[in-house]
Design a protein around this motif. Structure first.
Motif, PDB file in Angstrom:
ATOM      1  N   TYR A   1      -3.456   0.544  -1.177  1.00 46.57           N
ATOM      2  CA  TYR A   1      -4.122   0.408  -2.633  1.00 46.57           C
ATOM      3  C   TYR A   1      -5.291   0.851  -3.232  1.00 46.57           C
ATOM      4  O   TYR A   1      -5.951   1.432  -1.666  1.00 46.57           O
ATOM      5  CB  TYR A   1      -4.148  -1.478  -1.842  1.00 46.57           C
ATOM      6  CG  TYR A   1      -3.101  -1.905  -1.542  1.00 46.57           C
ATOM      7  CD1 TYR A   1      -2.757  -3.010  -2.630  1.00 46.57           C
ATOM      8  CD2 TYR A   1      -3.073  -2.722  -0.614  1.00 46.57           C
ATOM      9  CE1 TYR A   1      -2.064  -4.063  -2.597  1.00 46.57           C
ATOM     10  CE2 TYR A   1      -2.033  -3.319  -0.363  1.00 46.57           C
ATOM     11  CZ  TYR A   1      -1.503  -4.223  -1.086  1.00 46.57           C
ATOM     12  OH  TYR A   1      -0.475  -5.438  -1.077  1.00 46.57           O
TER      13      TYR A   1
ATOM     14  N   GLU B   1       2.687   0.413   2.245  1.00 48.74           N
ATOM     15  CA  GLU B   1       1.580  -0.031   0.943  1.00 48.74           C
ATOM     16  C   GLU B   1       0.444   0.660   0.676  1.00 48.74           C
ATOM     17  O   GLU B   1      -0.110   0.463   1.763  1.00 48.74           O
ATOM     18  CB  GLU B   1       1.601  -1.740   1.125  1.00 48.74           C
ATOM     19  CG  GLU B   1       2.811  -2.280   0.620  1.00 48.74           C
ATOM     20  CD  GLU B   1       2.544  -3.670   0.401  1.00 48.74           C
ATOM     21  OE1 GLU B   1       2.197  -4.920   0.253  1.00 48.74           O
ATOM     22  OE2 GLU B   1       3.835  -4.987   0.146  1.00 48.74           O
TER      23      GLU B   1
ATOM     24  N   SER C   1      -7.966  -7.567 -10.862  1.00 47.70           N
ATOM     25  CA  SER C   1      -8.274  -8.252 -10.047  1.00 47.70           C
ATOM     26  C   SER C   1      -9.744  -8.528 -10.878  1.00 47.70           C
ATOM     27  O   SER C   1     -10.970  -8.762  -9.970  1.00 47.70           O
ATOM     28  CB  SER C   1      -8.360  -6.575  -9.545  1.00 47.70           C
ATOM     29  OG  SER C   1      -9.036  -6.146  -9.727  1.00 47.70           O
TER      30      SER C   1
ATOM     31  N   LEU D   1      -6.319  -3.305  -9.823  1.00 50.42           N
ATOM     32  CA  LEU D   1      -5.989  -2.976  -7.838  1.00 50.42           C
ATOM     33  C   LEU D   1      -4.501  -2.264  -8.617  1.00 50.42           C
ATOM     34  O   LEU D   1      -3.398  -2.768  -8.909  1.00 50.42           O
ATOM     35  CB  LEU D   1      -5.686  -4.373  -7.646  1.00 50.42           C
ATOM     36  CG  LEU D   1      -5.751  -3.567  -5.786  1.00 50.42           C
ATOM     37  CD1 LEU D   1      -6.551  -2.905  -5.590  1.00 50.42           C
ATOM     38  CD2 LEU D   1      -4.747  -5.463  -5.088  1.00 50.42           C
ATOM     39  N   SER D   2      -4.330  -1.521  -7.519  1.00 52.58           N
ATOM     40  CA  SER D   2      -2.986  -0.423  -8.267  1.00 52.58           C
ATOM     41  C   SER D   2      -2.476  -0.977  -6.701  1.00 52.58           C
ATOM     42  O   SER D   2      -3.264  -0.804  -5.268  1.00 52.58           O
ATOM     43  CB  SER D   2      -3.195   1.098  -8.604  1.00 52.58           C
ATOM     44  OG  SER D   2      -2.184   1.437  -8.034  1.00 52.58           O
ATOM     45  N   MET D   3      -1.250  -0.708  -6.729  1.00 50.75           N
ATOM     46  CA  MET D   3      -0.151  -0.792  -5.871  1.00 50.75           C
ATOM     47  C   MET D   3       0.875   0.265  -5.554  1.00 50.75           C
ATOM     48  O   MET D   3       1.683  -0.107  -6.200  1.00 50.75           O
ATOM     49  CB  MET D   3      -0.012  -2.597  -5.032  1.00 50.75           C
ATOM     50  CG  MET D   3       0.839  -2.085  -3.761  1.00 50.75           C
ATOM     51  SD  MET D   3       2.113  -3.975  -3.393  1.00 50.75           S
ATOM     52  CE  MET D   3       3.287  -3.281  -4.250  1.00 50.75           C
TER      53      MET D   3
END
Length: 244
Positions: A186, A184, A234, A211-213
């Motif tokens: 972030y 992952e 977030s 927040l991008s995952m």
């Protein structure tokens, strides 16, 4: 014993696929015990050894599990959300809200260059895109777009997701693929307008990063299965990874 099974497949493989189909059809649910090896062998007119080999492979793939002296059971499915918790910033002892997942849509598209490289697909390979909205206490908190190789998961249908079944449960139940979270990444990004609307953002909130995952998942046998993009609000929430 098993209708329409290809003759060139080993018998234990036919048994394995037959059992997977019965699990997919809901005959046995999570943590349900399967009949004994003897009963399955008698039902399908094969040897106990053939059944044992099929069951052992399903256990190795993570689709079943064994308990000594009790039998063989259907393994629980991994959550689409993963292991992270959403909490109020700075409040580490807070009990997180239970999140609900809402299926939005499934569509077809072509893999981006990054997806193709990560999933080891040819350039512009056909993909399924499954969109899901996550809610906490009824309000949107995250948006997912799960991308799956269309040729690997041919025949995927929207109706499979409408009852609340997630992507990972569908892959396990319909295709016999056990997903394991792996890598992952972030970072903070600005949301596209359409995605911001789905998350209920407006006004000044549109100018704030989220927040991008990015998640690349693998099956229990090491196959690259899914590219997932998640946008998580977030401003009032913090992401806590379990075990960290």
């Amino acid at each position: 014993m098993i209708a329409n099974a290809p003759r060139r497949q080993p018998l234990y493989v036919q048994i394995k696929q037959f059992l997977l189909r019965r699990i997919a059809e809901g005959e046995w649910l999570e943590h349900d015990a399967l009949p004994s090896e003897w009963d399955l062998a008698d039902e399908m007119s094969v040897s106990q050894g053939t059944v044992r080999k099929a069951l052992s492979e399903l256990v190795a793939d993570g689709l079943l599990y064994r308990q000594q002296g009790k039998g063989t059971f259907v393994a629980p499915v991994l959550s689409d959300w993963g292991n992270a918790l959403l909490q109020s910033p700075g409040v580490f002892d807070e009990v997180p809200d239970r999140l609900s997942c809402e299926f939005l849509a499934i569509s077809r598209m072509n893999a981006s260059d990054d997806m193709a490289v990560a999933l080891q697909l040819r350039r512009h390979a056909p993909m399924f895109r499954v969109r899901q909205l996550w809610r906490g206490q009824g309000r949107p908190v995250a948006l997912d777009e799960a991308y799956l190789p269309a040729e690997r998961f041919d025949g995927m249908e929207a109706r499979w997701f409408r009852s609340g079944v997630g992507v990972y449960a569908t892959l396990q139940q319909r295709f016999g693929v056990r997903v394991v979270e792996s890598r992952e990444q972030y970072r903070a990004v600005m949301l596209p307008r359409e995605d911001a609307n789905l998350l209920g953002l407006s006004g000044a909130a549109l100018e704030e990063p989220v927040l991008s995952m990015l998640r690349l998942t693998f099956s229990s046998v090491g196959e690259r299965v899914e590219w997932r993009q998640r946008y998580c609000l977030s401003r009032d929430l913090a992401l806590l990874q379990k075990g960290c």
